[in-house]
Design a protein around this motif. Structure first.
Motif, mmCIF file in Angstrom:
data_model
loop_
_atom_site.group_PDB
_atom_site.id
_atom_site.type_symbol
_atom_site.label_atom_id
_atom_site.label_comp_id
_atom_site.label_asym_id
_atom_site.label_seq_id
_atom_site.Cartn_x
_atom_site.Cartn_y
_atom_site.Cartn_z
ATOM 1 N N ASP A 68 -13.742 -9.207 17.459
ATOM 2 C CA ASP A 68 -13.744 -10.556 17.916
ATOM 3 C C ASP A 68 -14.682 -11.501 18.547
ATOM 4 O O ASP A 68 -14.609 -13.034 18.326
ATOM 5 C CB ASP A 68 -12.843 -10.382 19.197
ATOM 6 C CG ASP A 68 -10.868 -9.666 18.539
ATOM 7 O OD1 ASP A 68 -10.844 -10.178 17.101
ATOM 8 O OD2 ASP A 68 -10.844 -9.193 19.110
ATOM 9 N N ASP A 69 -15.464 -11.079 18.573
ATOM 10 C CA ASP A 69 -16.757 -11.851 20.287
ATOM 11 C C ASP A 69 -17.364 -12.961 18.699
ATOM 12 O O ASP A 69 -18.601 -13.790 18.808
ATOM 13 C CB ASP A 69 -18.100 -11.083 20.111
ATOM 14 C CG ASP A 69 -18.325 -9.873 19.199
ATOM 15 O OD1 ASP A 69 -17.642 -9.077 18.126
ATOM 16 O OD2 ASP A 69 -19.488 -9.485 19.090
ATOM 17 N N GLN A 70 -17.696 -12.263 16.458
ATOM 18 C CA GLN A 70 -18.025 -12.867 15.975
ATOM 19 C C GLN A 70 -17.193 -14.206 15.200
ATOM 20 O O GLN A 70 -17.372 -14.781 14.712
ATOM 21 C CB GLN A 70 -17.629 -12.103 15.032
ATOM 22 C CG GLN A 70 -19.552 -11.251 14.945
ATOM 23 C CD GLN A 70 -19.454 -10.040 14.200
ATOM 24 O OE1 GLN A 70 -18.469 -9.737 13.580
ATOM 25 N NE2 GLN A 70 -20.135 -9.712 13.221
ATOM 26 N N LEU A 71 -15.964 -14.391 15.687
ATOM 27 C CA LEU A 71 -14.833 -15.715 15.688
ATOM 28 C C LEU A 71 -14.560 -16.504 16.835
ATOM 29 O O LEU A 71 -14.507 -16.291 17.564
ATOM 30 C CB LEU A 71 -13.458 -14.762 15.320
ATOM 31 C CG LEU A 71 -14.196 -13.754 14.073
ATOM 32 C CD1 LEU A 71 -12.368 -12.637 13.917
ATOM 33 C CD2 LEU A 71 -14.312 -14.413 12.908
ATOM 34 N N LEU A 88 0.915 -19.002 18.100
ATOM 35 C CA LEU A 88 -0.469 -18.463 16.607
ATOM 36 C C LEU A 88 -1.339 -18.601 17.051
ATOM 37 O O LEU A 88 -1.891 -19.405 17.612
ATOM 38 C CB LEU A 88 0.344 -18.783 15.474
ATOM 39 C CG LEU A 88 1.200 -18.848 14.564
ATOM 40 C CD1 LEU A 88 1.028 -19.286 13.454
ATOM 41 C CD2 LEU A 88 0.956 -17.755 14.334
ATOM 42 N N VAL A 89 -2.382 -17.659 17.359
ATOM 43 C CA VAL A 89 -3.939 -17.992 17.272
ATOM 44 C C VAL A 89 -4.479 -17.498 16.013
ATOM 45 O O VAL A 89 -5.317 -16.654 16.118
ATOM 46 C CB VAL A 89 -3.938 -16.580 18.582
ATOM 47 C CG1 VAL A 89 -5.965 -16.390 19.250
ATOM 48 C CG2 VAL A 89 -3.276 -16.776 19.645
ATOM 49 N N ALA A 90 -5.518 -18.388 15.558
ATOM 50 C CA ALA A 90 -6.564 -18.429 15.188
ATOM 51 C C ALA A 90 -7.756 -18.005 14.697
ATOM 52 O O ALA A 90 -8.095 -18.469 16.247
ATOM 53 C CB ALA A 90 -6.382 -19.433 14.066
ATOM 54 N N HIS A 91 -8.260 -16.980 14.279
ATOM 55 C CA HIS A 91 -9.311 -16.638 14.897
ATOM 56 C C HIS A 91 -9.865 -17.126 13.165
ATOM 57 O O HIS A 91 -10.069 -16.182 12.367
ATOM 58 C CB HIS A 91 -9.403 -14.903 14.762
ATOM 59 C CG HIS A 91 -8.381 -14.311 15.533
ATOM 60 N ND1 HIS A 91 -8.559 -14.081 16.937
ATOM 61 C CD2 HIS A 91 -6.614 -14.441 16.035
ATOM 62 C CE1 HIS A 91 -7.917 -14.203 17.762
ATOM 63 N NE2 HIS A 91 -6.092 -13.758 16.998
ATOM 64 N N LYS A 92 -10.824 -17.783 13.461
ATOM 65 C CA LYS A 92 -11.963 -18.298 12.453
ATOM 66 C C LYS A 92 -13.518 -17.551 12.141
ATOM 67 O O LYS A 92 -13.935 -17.847 13.181
ATOM 68 C CB LYS A 92 -11.673 -19.951 12.746
ATOM 69 C CG LYS A 92 -10.426 -20.665 12.586
ATOM 70 C CD LYS A 92 -10.632 -22.102 13.053
ATOM 71 C CE LYS A 92 -11.818 -22.609 13.947
ATOM 72 N NZ LYS A 92 -11.836 -24.497 13.548
ATOM 73 N N LYS A 93 -14.162 -18.083 10.974
ATOM 74 C CA LYS A 93 -15.387 -17.813 11.214
ATOM 75 C C LYS A 93 -15.567 -19.176 9.990
ATOM 76 O O LYS A 93 -14.688 -19.722 9.259
ATOM 77 C CB LYS A 93 -15.689 -16.201 10.702
ATOM 78 C CG LYS A 93 -17.106 -16.553 10.015
ATOM 79 C CD LYS A 93 -17.854 -15.987 10.974
ATOM 80 C CE LYS A 93 -19.306 -15.894 11.079
ATOM 81 N NZ LYS A 93 -19.620 -15.123 12.149
ATOM 82 N N GLY A 94 -16.247 -19.759 11.190
ATOM 83 C CA GLY A 94 -16.953 -21.279 10.492
ATOM 84 C C GLY A 94 -15.109 -22.303 10.249
ATOM 85 O O GLY A 94 -14.389 -22.141 11.086
#
Length: 263
Positions: A68-71, A88-94
């Motif tokens: 989570d701390d990377q997103l 809805l909770v979107a967890h994004k990488k970039g």
């Protein structure tokens, strides 16, 4: 678009079932039974003290698996037309959505993890909403303007640029208005995701309705096409669309039909 063309995070990862399918794809049922029988017979000949080297185990974990701390977290809502609009909770990488979660109490006023009260219940999304990522990155999703080539029945299309698409649409709209008058363009009613994306598109204050109104060429339909079944049956049963069953009738019903409804 093939799956290999997608970002690494969006490619479907293999499962244990994939491994089973790959190893058993070449076997027929009879061959499989022979192998199982031979294995069972051989197992009786091996003494307890004899060790057999196991096959190398294969893991099927997500690669890479972000914590989570990377997103980056973005809170949004489901756009399906079931009437729920759950969180809805979107967890994004970039720019890539790695996973989706839903309300856990943290996103309410003075929220905290696990908060779920009568006054402020958690707005938890169903499985359909939480699987939205598969729809977002579906290989069948259209990503570019496509122009039909050939006859309608041939279902053949070619990719064109956004500029060409906008130019051709503008020219067609202008020509239709000139040849057939201000009622030539139909602004069909909308619902669900298109209603939200296009900002109340079936109303005059919506973006599309305002655009066509300023263009001076807008004919719109009333309500939602699939709504007429509801309005007709309500009028025939109750005499009005403003009335219906009381809640306690659910407990005494022998048959309940929920058609496209999220209870």
């Amino acid at each position: 678009m093939k799956s290999n063309d997608l970002p690494r995070e969006t490619v479907r990862y293999p499962s244990v079932n994939d491994s089973i399918d790959q190893h058993s794809a070449g076997y027929k049922r009879r061959d499989f039974l022979k192998i199982v029988g031979a294995t069972a017979g051989a197992a009786g000949l091996v003494s307890v003290g004899v060790g057999i080297a196991p096959e190398k185990a294969e893991a099927f974990a997500y690669e890479p698996y972000f914590t989570d701390d990377q997103l980056t977290t973005v809170v949004t809502s489901c756009a399906h037309n079931c009437g729920s609009r759950h969180v809805l909770v979107a967890h994004k990488k970039g720019d890539v959505i790695v996973r989706l979660s839903t309300d856990n109490g943290e996103y309410q006023a003075n929220g905290a993890y696990g908060k779920d009260t009568f006054e402020e219940p958690q707005l938890r999304a169903c499985l359909r909403g939480r699987s939205y990522r598969a729809r977002l990155y579906s290989p069948e999703r259209l990503l570019y303007p496509m122009k039909r080539v050939g006859a309608r029945s041939e279902h053949k299309f070619k990719r064109i640029s956004w500029d060409q698409a906008l130019d051709e649409i503008a020219q067609k709209m202008t020509q239709l208005k000139k040849d057939f008058g201000p009622t030539a363009l139909l602004d069909q009613s909308y619902a669900g995701a298109s209603y939200g994306v296009l900002h109340k598109s079936d109303q005059i204050e919506g973006l599309l309705g305002r655009f066509l109104g300023m263009f001076g060429c807008r004919t719109n339909s009333w309500s939602v096409p699939s709504y007429q079944g509801t309005t007709f049956s309500s009028r025939m049963t109750f005499g009005t669309i403003q009335d219906g069953n009381e809640d306690d009738t659910f407990a005494h019903s022998k048959l309940i039909i929920m058609w496209g409804w999220n209870p």
